[in-house]
Design a protein around this motif. Sequence first.
Motif, short mmCIF file in Angstrom:
data_model
loop_
_atom_site.label_atom_id
_atom_site.label_comp_id
_atom_site.label_asym_id
_atom_site.label_seq_id
_atom_site.Cartn_x
_atom_site.Cartn_y
_atom_site.Cartn_z
N LYS A 1 0.83 -1.33 0.08
CA LYS A 1 0.01 -0.17 0.03
C LYS A 1 0.83 1.53 0.06
CE LYS A 1 -3.94 1.95 2.46
NZ LYS A 1 -4.70 1.82 3.67
N ALA A 2 2.14 0.96 0.66
CA ALA A 2 2.92 2.58 0.73
C ALA A 2 3.73 2.49 -0.66
CB ALA A 2 3.87 2.11 1.77
N GLY A 3 3.89 1.45 -1.56
CA GLY A 3 4.23 1.83 -2.88
C GLY A 3 5.45 0.89 -3.02
N VAL A 4 5.85 -0.01 -1.83
CA VAL A 4 7.14 -0.80 -2.04
C VAL A 4 6.53 -2.13 -2.91
CG1 VAL A 4 8.83 -2.26 -1.06
CG2 VAL A 4 7.93 0.08 0.22
N LYS A 5 6.64 -2.19 -4.26
CA LYS A 5 6.09 -3.29 -5.17
C LYS A 5 6.99 -4.37 -5.11
CE LYS A 5 2.40 -0.77 -5.84
NZ LYS A 5 1.31 -1.14 -4.94
N ASN A 6 8.41 -4.03 -5.20
CA ASN A 6 9.32 -5.12 -5.41
C ASN A 6 9.81 -5.80 -4.08
OD1 ASN A 6 10.88 -6.95 -6.95
ND2 ASN A 6 12.31 -5.04 -7.74
N LEU A 7 8.79 -6.67 -3.52
CA LEU A 7 9.00 -7.27 -2.10
C LEU A 7 9.07 -8.89 -2.02
CD1 LEU A 7 8.78 -6.03 0.55
CD2 LEU A 7 6.34 -6.47 0.75
N VAL A 8 10.17 -9.10 -1.40
CA VAL A 8 10.25 -10.46 -1.04
C VAL A 8 10.04 -11.02 0.35
CG1 VAL A 8 11.70 -12.68 -1.04
CG2 VAL A 8 11.78 -10.84 -2.88
N PRO A 9 8.96 -11.27 0.77
CA PRO A 9 8.58 -11.77 2.36
C PRO A 9 9.67 -12.87 2.86
CG PRO A 9 6.78 -11.71 1.07
CD PRO A 9 7.84 -11.70 0.03
N VAL A 10 10.19 -12.59 3.63
CA VAL A 10 11.17 -13.61 4.62
C VAL A 10 10.58 -13.64 5.75
CG1 VAL A 10 13.57 -14.31 5.00
CG2 VAL A 10 13.04 -12.72 3.10
N PRO A 11 9.78 -14.68 6.20
CA PRO A 11 9.20 -14.75 7.52
C PRO A 11 10.28 -15.59 8.56
CG PRO A 11 8.21 -16.41 6.23
CD PRO A 11 9.14 -15.51 5.36
#
Length: 251
Positions: free
Chosen positions: A199-209
């Motif tokens: 939503k904040a505009g960070v589109k190139n995101l890799v979730p690392v839980p």
Amino acid sequence: MFFLKKVITYFILLPPGNIVLFLLILGFYLFKKGVKFASYITLAVGFVLYFLSTEVGATLLISPLEESFKVPPKEVRNSCGYLVILGGGVKRGAPLLDLKNDLNEDSFKRTIGAYLLYGEKPRKIVASGYSVRESYPEGLAIKDLLVSLGVEEKDIIAENRSRDTFENALLVAKLVGTKKVCLITSAYHMRRAVYLFSKAGVKNLVPVPVDFKTSKAPFTVYKFFPTPYWLNISSKALKEYFGLLYYSLKR
């Protein structure tokens, strides 16, 4: 004898077990006295508290959150230009060897996760978070720990103004631009974090839980014992569900 000791400890001596036992006894007493409405409320509160305090109950609540994202393979993790750690609390004035401000469990495990990723491939780390309750920012406490572990100080950016996950996302978005980001936070927190970062505009995101609260341990009767630890885990899960509901209604 060992089992009896555990029963006495968790159901009689320690909360929340002794509180659950008191509520159930009180509820049945009120029912016997004919005060049925009050007895139903008391028994319901007792059973809900019991459910939330057991590993079985807490796992049922938090597992759907933790299963939202899997740990990505190494080649995907190494494609990130930034490692972003979301703070989860700091204990100001509680020393950890030479460090003056220790992190709480969630923050510590998130930081260790980022440290391991940095070991796979050195790159910039954004330590994000300002503790509303403590005067020493989470971002700085995370940075202190990383430096003590051997991470180059020049590779760490301490973002210490954000007060919640959405502010984390807004401020980090300005720092990373369009570069790919590995987002590191507790597994139960990842669904809300990914939503807010997108939503904040960070589109190139890799979730690392990281920091998974559930385990694959064999089933035992002790999973039905009420403990403060599992009540705390249930509280974390409920907070996430309320947060997801809040932001979904806010759209």
